[in-house]
Scaffold this active site. Structure first.
Site, PDB file in Angstrom:
ATOM      1  N   ASN A  42       0.835  -1.187   0.000  1.00 56.39           N
ATOM      2  CA  ASN A  42       0.000   0.000   0.000  1.00 56.39           C
ATOM      3  C   ASN A  42       0.879   1.249   0.000  1.00 56.39           C
ATOM      4  O   ASN A  42       1.956   1.276   0.580  1.00 56.39           O
ATOM      5  CB  ASN A  42      -1.010   0.000   1.152  1.00 56.39           C
ATOM      6  N   GLU A  44       0.333   5.284   0.609  1.00 54.03           N
ATOM      7  CA  GLU A  44      -0.588   6.327   1.057  1.00 54.03           C
ATOM      8  C   GLU A  44      -0.219   7.683   0.480  1.00 54.03           C
ATOM      9  O   GLU A  44       0.896   7.904   0.008  1.00 54.03           O
ATOM     10  CB  GLU A  44      -0.583   6.410   2.582  1.00 54.03           C
ATOM     11  N   CYS A  53      -4.019   0.642  -2.654  1.00 55.45           N
ATOM     12  CA  CYS A  53      -3.883  -0.571  -1.841  1.00 55.45           C
ATOM     13  C   CYS A  53      -2.844  -1.526  -2.431  1.00 55.45           C
ATOM     14  O   CYS A  53      -2.535  -1.472  -3.624  1.00 55.45           O
ATOM     15  CB  CYS A  53      -5.220  -1.301  -1.759  1.00 55.45           C
ATOM     16  N   GLU A  55      -3.136  -4.736  -3.022  1.00 54.23           N
ATOM     17  CA  GLU A  55      -3.697  -5.643  -4.017  1.00 54.23           C
ATOM     18  C   GLU A  55      -3.760  -4.991  -5.394  1.00 54.23           C
ATOM     19  O   GLU A  55      -3.376  -5.590  -6.401  1.00 54.23           O
ATOM     20  CB  GLU A  55      -5.110  -6.094  -3.603  1.00 54.23           C
ATOM     21  N   CYS A  86     -10.201  -4.699   0.289  1.00 51.79           N
ATOM     22  CA  CYS A  86     -11.302  -3.734   0.361  1.00 51.79           C
ATOM     23  C   CYS A  86     -12.211  -3.925  -0.855  1.00 51.79           C
ATOM     24  O   CYS A  86     -11.899  -4.662  -1.790  1.00 51.79           O
ATOM     25  CB  CYS A  86     -10.760  -2.308   0.419  1.00 51.79           C
ATOM     26  N   CYS A  89     -10.641  -3.078  -4.307  1.00 52.38           N
ATOM     27  CA  CYS A  89      -9.698  -4.116  -4.746  1.00 52.38           C
ATOM     28  C   CYS A  89     -10.437  -5.359  -5.221  1.00 52.38           C
ATOM     29  O   CYS A  89     -10.046  -5.986  -6.212  1.00 52.38           O
ATOM     30  CB  CYS A  89      -8.735  -4.471  -3.630  1.00 52.38           C
TER      31      CYS A  89
END
Length: 140
Positions: A42, A44, A53, A55, A86, A89
């Site tokens: 991930n 940010e 993310c 994934e 999430c 994803c």
């Protein structure tokens, strides 16, 4: 299939996470049908919505290298429990994966993990079948 290598690669990828705001690292390792593994972490951003993310990072890396068919993804996070992808994803995975057979490995480590298929995580996924030809016509 033994997913220990895939899980180890997800744990390793987590180490590269850029998480100055949440301090919550996530790593993912995506297995292609050709046998290649693409990892992601991930990343940010201060404007939160620009965060990506682990994934999706793995999927986008694979797609940018010409891969379009995947069989499994391992996900590992800093929490002490299984970490599912999430919703965004899950939808991105659904774009490239067979919902009934694609395996999502929720891993705490190489010995402690669960395997679920994508259809269990994303029932009623939005797909190309939802797009009707008439939806592309201009309505006056």
């Amino acid at each position: 299939m033994d997913y220990k290598e895939l899980i180890a690669r997800a744990v390793e990828a987590k180490q590269s996470a850029y998480v100055p705001y949440s301090h919550f690292r996530v790593g993912a390792a995506l297995l292609t049908t050709s046998g290649r593994i693409y990892t992601g972490c991930n990343v940010e951003n201060v404007s939160y919505s620009a965060t990506n993310c682990a994934e999706r990072t793995a999927v986008y890396k694979a797609v940018s290298e010409g891969e379009r068919q995947f069989t499994a993804i391992a996900v590992n996070g800093d929490n002490k429990d299984y970490l599912p992808p999430c919703g965004i994803c899950r939808q991105v995975l659904a774009e490239f994966c067979d919902l009934d057979t694609f395996q999502v490995i929720l891993a705490n480590d190489e010995e402690d993990y669960q395997i679920v298929t994508l259809d269990k995580l994303l029932p009623g996924a939005f797909s190309i079948e939802n797009l009707k030809p008439e939806s592309f016509k201009r309505k006056d």
